[in-house]
Motif scaffolding. Sequence first.
Motif, PDB file in Angstrom:
ATOM      1  N   ARG A  75       0.839  -1.211   0.000  1.00 32.10           N
ATOM      2  CA  ARG A  75       0.000   0.000   0.000  1.00 32.10           C
ATOM      3  C   ARG A  75       0.869   1.252   0.000  1.00 32.10           C
ATOM      4  O   ARG A  75       0.639   2.194  -0.757  1.00 32.10           O
TER       5      ARG A  75
ATOM      6  N   THR B 276       3.533  -5.016  -9.206  1.00 28.60           N
ATOM      7  CA  THR B 276       2.526  -5.674 -10.057  1.00 28.60           C
ATOM      8  C   THR B 276       3.162  -6.852 -10.795  1.00 28.60           C
ATOM      9  O   THR B 276       2.616  -7.958 -10.810  1.00 28.60           O
TER      10      THR B 276
ATOM     11  N   ASP C  87       7.682   1.668  -8.483  1.00 31.70           N
ATOM     12  CA  ASP C  87       7.386   0.660  -7.454  1.00 31.70           C
ATOM     13  C   ASP C  87       6.109  -0.119  -7.796  1.00 31.70           C
ATOM     14  O   ASP C  87       6.022  -1.329  -7.607  1.00 31.70           O
ATOM     15  N   LYS C  88       5.139   0.626  -8.293  1.00 36.94           N
ATOM     16  CA  LYS C  88       3.850   0.016  -8.626  1.00 36.94           C
ATOM     17  C   LYS C  88       4.028  -1.015  -9.743  1.00 36.94           C
ATOM     18  O   LYS C  88       3.476  -2.119  -9.685  1.00 36.94           O
TER      19      LYS C  88
ATOM     20  N   ASP D 145      -0.942  -2.106 -11.252  1.00 32.06           N
ATOM     21  CA  ASP D 145      -1.045  -1.339 -12.498  1.00 32.06           C
ATOM     22  C   ASP D 145      -1.673  -2.318 -13.499  1.00 32.06           C
ATOM     23  O   ASP D 145      -1.002  -3.196 -14.038  1.00 32.06           O
TER      24      ASP D 145
ATOM     25  N   SER E  13       4.020   1.596  -0.954  1.00 30.80           N
ATOM     26  CA  SER E  13       4.791   1.736  -2.194  1.00 30.80           C
ATOM     27  C   SER E  13       3.925   2.238  -3.342  1.00 30.80           C
ATOM     28  O   SER E  13       4.344   3.078  -4.137  1.00 30.80           O
ATOM     29  N   ALA E  14       2.688   1.704  -3.418  1.00 33.68           N
ATOM     30  CA  ALA E  14       1.830   2.021  -4.563  1.00 33.68           C
ATOM     31  C   ALA E  14       1.132   3.373  -4.445  1.00 33.68           C
ATOM     32  O   ALA E  14       0.716   3.955  -5.443  1.00 33.68           O
ATOM     33  N   THR E  15       0.988   3.881  -3.207  1.00 34.45           N
ATOM     34  CA  THR E  15       0.264   5.157  -3.039  1.00 34.45           C
ATOM     35  C   THR E  15       1.171   6.283  -2.559  1.00 34.45           C
ATOM     36  O   THR E  15       0.833   7.460  -2.735  1.00 34.45           O
TER      37      THR E  15
ATOM     38  N   ILE F 148       7.086   6.188  -7.147  1.00 34.79           N
ATOM     39  CA  ILE F 148       5.849   5.461  -6.842  1.00 34.79           C
ATOM     40  C   ILE F 148       5.402   4.646  -8.065  1.00 34.79           C
ATOM     41  O   ILE F 148       5.039   3.478  -7.951  1.00 34.79           O
ATOM     42  N   GLN F 149       5.484   5.281  -9.233  1.00 35.73           N
ATOM     43  CA  GLN F 149       5.076   4.594 -10.466  1.00 35.73           C
ATOM     44  C   GLN F 149       5.959   3.367 -10.739  1.00 35.73           C
ATOM     45  O   GLN F 149       5.463   2.296 -11.085  1.00 35.73           O
TER      46      GLN F 149
ATOM     47  N   TYR G 258      -3.888  -2.473  -5.776  1.00 33.03           N
ATOM     48  CA  TYR G 258      -2.728  -1.583  -5.971  1.00 33.03           C
ATOM     49  C   TYR G 258      -1.939  -1.947  -7.233  1.00 33.03           C
ATOM     50  O   TYR G 258      -0.854  -1.431  -7.459  1.00 33.03           O
TER      51      TYR G 258
END
Length: 584
Positions: free
Chosen positions: A17, A51, A46-47, A83, A19-21, A43-44, A81
Amino acid sequence: DDRQETSLIEIMVCCIRQSATGDPPVGRGSSRKVLSARETKQIQDDKIALTSHFITTLPQLLHKYLPDPEKMANLLIIPQYFDLEIYTTSRQEKALESLLRLVQEVVDKHSDTDVLETAAQTLEKLCDDQFPIFSRCETNRSRLLDMVSNRYRESLDEYTNLLTGDEEPDQDEVYALVSSLKKVSIFYNCHDMGHWNIWSGLLEIVTRSRDCLVEKQPLWVPEEAVKYCLLGCYFGLLWDKNSLADNLGGSTTHDSITDLKERLAKFMQVSKEIMGLEGAGAQLKEEAFISICDLLIVFGHCGEANGQTPLKPLAFKPDEGMGVLLNIFIQDHVFIEDEDEDIDDHQKIEELHKRRNFLACYCKLVVYNVLPTKSAADVLKHYVTFYNDYGDIIKATLGKARENNKTNCAKTMIQSLIYKFNELQQEVAGIDRGSEDFHAIKELAKRFALSFGLDALKNRDAVASLHREGILVAVNPLENPEDPAGAPPNLAFLEILTEFTGKLLKQDKKVVLGYLDKRVAGGVPNSRGDDWAPLNMYRNSLVHGEGDEGRSGAGHQAKRQYNRKRRRSGSDEDDDPDDEDFRM
């Protein structure tokens, strides 16, 4: 061991949570909200990384821990969370199929609320029509909702057949019915189940249960099942209204609007009756109360927004009986002292949170002009007594009500003081002005007076109307039946009213004084007894600071400003016919 695995999964989900937000854990991190370009890029990245990793490993984890509700409730959050583009760009359709199949299996096998709610929310996230995977997810969603609605129909048929054959449903059949209705209510929250045509069946269960309560018979289904039916009906009405609003100019027809209007009226009526029935259990009354309040907010001003005129027939205005019932519920379920000393602190906090939610639901109706401002009088009277628990909610309501209409808000304040005053009179014969209870009413008046702020001119009309209402209460009746020579029985109210004198403009004090003297024949009485003391106190507070200023130009200016036609529209109550006495 098992406990450590559960904790590790929980920590892992928290990391995902974050990392993604980019949101820090609760209570940590700076208050700075705006992210720099570098942080956003991080953040992008990490997301995408998380994923890519979990797309393949999550189905394996879900399969491994399938029987464990606590672990499932955490693991099922992870796809929220993701992508979702990566499912297509990395050609991971197989992994998606696997995930969707497992979600359905979880819903089939579990009945834990957290697990089901998370599954419904995750499915909602996956069924986003902005992504290429939408059609695949939509097909799976239909299959899952088919399963949920079929389970409900099958368990209800089995349950009803047993009752028809004069047999008692056993524990398994009762559990199957309650569990299937729970799933219906949870999935109806996140997904429009209108196409499955279960709404009228859910209302039928509620209506039959209402009839049982009216006839003082035991409920034909468990109370919990009725609660889930109420919830399902509530969500159904919201989805249908949403659908009509989205398709204005398209599939929305006059007939579909009329159909929703009739169903709304039926649901509101049965909910209102359940709230008023003594035999109804607490959880049913609570559910009915929240449903009514929320639907009044959604449908109260329906069709008033730009471009939504065709939906005007859906506007639902509460009648007086409904307003009274909602107020009774608040008094019985919110403004109560905790007598049970055995419950632990955690339970107390849960209970307080629930009560605060009830109060906020009711106050919203006043703030958004669904109920008249005067409906808040019974809430405002508790401002001081329950300040620690609900002070912030009541203060916010007071502020918003003043923004809507200053005069009506002032009249509501004085009405709440009248309620407290009358309650005190009924408790003890004659008002003891030295008592703690009387002092508490004065303290409440002081709080109200402070809420007017420092700009006396801005609140001029409101404060004047407050004094007028207060004087009328204090001098009616003028004769004291128990002591013809004594002061009027309500005269002590003037001492409470004295708290607001400081909010009058100097030139207006003279007008209020004249109004008072006209009401109490002969001005200050010859009798100087203690029962007349509030009148002397109030008169002195009005005379204080009243000199030549009262006859200066400001007074004439005020006269012009106040000699206007009384505004009738937008007022909660009719004005006193002999208002000529009170022109400023």
